[in-house]
Design an enzyme around this catalytic site. Structure first.
Site, PDB file in Angstrom:
ATOM      1  CB  SER A 127      -0.911   0.026   1.225  1.00 41.82           C
ATOM      2  OG  SER A 127      -1.452   1.324   1.367  1.00 41.82           O
ATOM      3  CG  HIS A 165      -3.922  -1.675  -1.359  1.00 42.93           C
ATOM      4  ND1 HIS A 165      -5.002  -2.486  -1.636  1.00 42.93           N
ATOM      5  CD2 HIS A 165      -4.322  -0.850  -0.358  1.00 42.93           C
ATOM      6  CE1 HIS A 165      -6.009  -2.171  -0.837  1.00 42.93           C
ATOM      7  NE2 HIS A 165      -5.633  -1.173  -0.051  1.00 42.93           N
ATOM      8  CG  ASP A 219      -5.143   2.333   0.962  1.00 44.82           C
ATOM      9  OD1 ASP A 219      -6.097   1.544   0.871  1.00 44.82           O
ATOM     10  OD2 ASP A 219      -4.029   2.021   1.428  1.00 44.82           O
ATOM     11  CG  MET A 279      -8.419   7.164   2.679  1.00 43.82           C
ATOM     12  SD  MET A 279      -7.441   7.356   4.169  1.00 43.82           S
ATOM     13  CE  MET A 279      -6.693   5.730   4.261  1.00 43.82           C
ATOM     14  CG  HIS A 290      -9.264  -0.003  -0.185  1.00 46.69           C
ATOM     15  ND1 HIS A 290      -8.670  -0.146   1.052  1.00 46.69           N
ATOM     16  CD2 HIS A 290     -10.597  -0.058   0.045  1.00 46.69           C
ATOM     17  CE1 HIS A 290      -9.603  -0.274   1.980  1.00 46.69           C
ATOM     18  NE2 HIS A 290     -10.779  -0.215   1.405  1.00 46.69           N
ATOM     19  CG  MET A 337     -11.220   3.120   2.324  1.00 47.19           C
ATOM     20  SD  MET A 337      -9.703   3.176   3.274  1.00 47.19           S
ATOM     21  CE  MET A 337      -8.526   3.327   1.941  1.00 47.19           C
ATOM     22  CG  MET A 349     -11.525  -2.863   5.457  1.00 49.82           C
ATOM     23  SD  MET A 349     -10.021  -2.429   4.583  1.00 49.82           S
ATOM     24  CE  MET A 349      -9.117  -1.511   5.824  1.00 49.82           C
ATOM     25  CG  ASP A 352      -6.149  -2.832   3.467  1.00 50.28           C
ATOM     26  OD1 ASP A 352      -5.057  -2.538   3.997  1.00 50.28           O
ATOM     27  OD2 ASP A 352      -6.836  -2.028   2.789  1.00 50.28           O
TER      28      ASP A 352
HETATM   29  C1  DX5 Z   1      -6.306   1.609   5.771  1.00 52.28           C
HETATM   30  C2  DX5 Z   1      -5.898   1.313   4.363  1.00 52.28           C
HETATM   31  C3  DX5 Z   1      -4.778   0.360   4.291  1.00 52.28           C
HETATM   32  C4  DX5 Z   1      -3.482   0.848   4.867  1.00 52.28           C
HETATM   33  C5  DX5 Z   1      -2.744  -0.339   5.400  1.00 52.28           C
HETATM   34  O1  DX5 Z   1      -7.479   2.321   5.797  1.00 52.28           O
HETATM   35  O2  DX5 Z   1      -6.975   0.751   3.638  1.00 52.28           O
HETATM   36  O3  DX5 Z   1      -4.577  -0.132   2.975  1.00 52.28           O
HETATM   37  O4  DX5 Z   1      -2.677   1.513   3.939  1.00 52.28           O
HETATM   38  O5  DX5 Z   1      -1.672   0.107   6.132  1.00 52.28           O
HETATM   39  P1  DX5 Z   1      -0.966  -0.818   7.225  1.00 52.28           P
HETATM   40  O6  DX5 Z   1      -0.441  -2.030   6.522  1.00 52.28           O
HETATM   41  O7  DX5 Z   1       0.098   0.065   7.762  1.00 52.28           O
HETATM   42  O8  DX5 Z   1      -2.018  -1.168   8.258  1.00 52.28           O
HETATM   43 ZN    ZN Z   2      -6.498  -0.286   1.684  1.00 51.43          ZN
END
Ligand code: DX5
Ligand code: ZN
Length: 218
Positions: free
Chosen positions: A7, A32, A34, A36, A65, A67, A136, A174
């Site tokens: 990620s 990956h 992310d 947000m 991903h 969010m 998750m 994740d």
């Molecule tokens: C959290 C993200 C993850 C995050 C994981 O909301 O969806 O993908 O980057 O990070 P680690 O591996 O540090 O928990």
């Molecule tokens: Zn993620």
């Protein structure tokens, strides 16, 4: 086949390209990404412009991903920006089926995601329709949190649901995954492993190699 999906949320954005090159160098196939929005989750990360930049420079499989609230509004944009797979939260929309169809209609792989408190049963109507299920293992929103052990039971449960239906669907975990617990996640039935803070710190190459070894990818 087990797959590592590092990620980039935990990468150093000052030299994001260099960090991603390390992933390529170790022949890790996935990245990956992310996204947000500050509404579905408290934090804001990055969006289409960053994805476009990454897409222009790499052939890695981009595992996006989302969010974000009402992801159906952005499926087209993320597909156009270079996502290979678009994963969205079932909690974020009342149009799960339509959103899956839209993603697939754009020629991309579709994934659905549940937060730690969401029961696995909500996935049932969609299992046959998706390429990936993401369970998750932390509350979405931030990297570097501790894995919630009860979520591993949910991974086991989802793998059982997939097996019962004879589905080969990818099952991704994740949040809070590190070298000490990745084996537990694999044993529970996950085959795609996201790791952010455990990869993008200190010696990235060495971290990646250690993960690949632990995951029997080499
Ligand atoms: C959290 C993200 C993850 C995050 C994981 O909301 O969806 O993908 O980057 O990070 P680690 O591996 O540090 O928990
Ligand atoms: Zn993620």
């Amino acid at each position: 086949m087990n797959i590592l999906s590092p990620s980039i949320l935990s990468a150093d954005f000052w030299h994001l390209g260099e960090d991603i090159k390390q992933v390529e160098r170790e022949q890790v196939p996935y990245l990956h990404v992310d996204v947000m929005d500050g509404i579905f989750v408290p934090s804001i990360s990055f969006g289409m412009p960053v994805l476009q930049c990454v897409r222009r420079q790499t052939d890695l499989f981009l595992d996006v991903h989302l969010m974000i609230d009402r992801p159906e509004r952005y499926v087209q944009s993320f597909a156009d920006s270079g996502a290979d797979l678009i994963n969205f939260h079932v909690e974020a929309t009342d149009q799960v089926r339509e959103t899956i169809a839209a993603i697939r209609g754009l020629g991309k792989k579709a994934g659905i995601t549940i937060k730690p408190k969401t029961p696995v049963q909500v996935l049932e109507p969609y299992l046959e329709l998706v390429d990936m299920v993401l369970v998750m293992t932390v509350e979405p929103g931030f990297g570097g949190q501790k894995l919630i052990p009860e979520c591993i039971d949910k991974v086991r449960e989802v793998r059982r649901m997939l097996d019962e239906r004879g589905l080969q669907t990818d099952l991704e975990v994740d949040g809070g995954i590190h070298l000490g617990n990745v084996q537990t996640a694999l044993e529970a039935g996950a085959n795609v492993i996201v790791a952010g803070s455990a990869v993008f710190k200190d010696d990235i190459g060495a971290n990646l190699r250690a993960f690949l070894k632990q995951m029997d990818c080499v």
